[in-house]
Design a protein around this motif. Sequence first.
Motif: not given
Length: 428
Positions: A52, A290, A293
Amino acid sequence: MTLALFLCFAITLLVGFPLAWVLILSAMVPGSMDPSFIGNVQFVLRSIIGGADSSSLLAAPLFILSGIIMAKGGISRKIFDVFAYFLCRVPGGMPCAVIVTCLFYGAISGSGTATCAAVGAMTIPILLDLGYDTKFSGALVATAAGLGVIIPPSVPFIMYGTATGVSIGKLFIAGVIPGIVIALCLMIYSVIFCVRKGENRDRILEATENIRKNGFWPLFKDGIWALLTPVILLGGIYSGIVTTTEVACISVIYALLVSIFVYRTVKPSEVLNLLTEACKTLAPLGLILAVATAFGRILTLLQIPMMLSGFIMTHFTSKIAVLLIMNLMLLLIGMVMDTGPALMILGPMLLPMTSALGVDPVHLGIIMTVNMAIGFVTPPFGVTLFVAAPIVGEPPMALGKRALPFIATFLAALILITFVPQFSMCLL
């Protein structure tokens, strides 16, 4: 551990868990099974926070905000009127004007669903009033809205660039010609369809009389501020004057100035509500990105990208076969998975394999995004079908069936873009 991860992913997805929870739970499986595995729970949580905390991701909410402001400002109508002025006398001209409007509005919003909602709400009633079939009109807008993620600025390009380290500015520039190629293919089909099925030419000319009666110059002066938007954005990136995130800031300021002071369609008191709407739109996307990821980092630790690359390269030796298999896989994934997470997860997985075949990372980003754009309108889960369906009053699957010729046209453009890399790379 790899098998357990994918079993968890498949089961939670099929059961109906929210995508963010699907990715979180799946990412935690390997660490839970083997405490010595580096990708433990703490690693996953740190990766989520790190995912993020990315300055390049700031461009996504800013472009979304810019699109919301210009949608409120009625920009899509002004773009449509300019192109309808030229194309209304041509067979199939009005559907072509809708496609070009989606192309230009995509250069403002960076989103397929936003393009479908804004352009569809304005143009579909016009097409229906002109006598076009409801399913054709809905399918046309639902398919052409996919241009919103291909023509820059594109939120999916930002996602892919963030995940792979590829220059987002280069992706934006590389997306220009493919976007135009796809738009031309859709326009060719629309003209052929209208010539074969026929149009009410008298009704079309009568309905566009208000557009044509004052001549082109007043219309152009009114629409120039909307048409200049992609020129300003791409000019800033191409010249190297600003970064992608900076040009996103410029797009918001430009949208506010034009909508408040030029067109006067947005009141200053409404800006706070528009900011709130943008935050509500982005918050779920930001969480998923986020988490995606972290999920991608776990896949890397498990060496799944290398395993996938080795499997495909072992069983398919030619570059053509590998690219065809990759496109088929991406099309299937695009039908069931959201674009952002798909690009962030699959981008790092496919990059080593395609680089070994000599495919430029920028070209790969274009190929992946075009596949995801086709997934937008592919039944049974095509998201733009669900956006366009209420506007025309038809079931989403009825639109999906009618969209099949458009999808076939989109696929033909995908083949051209995949095997003729010059379409993507010639402006770099």
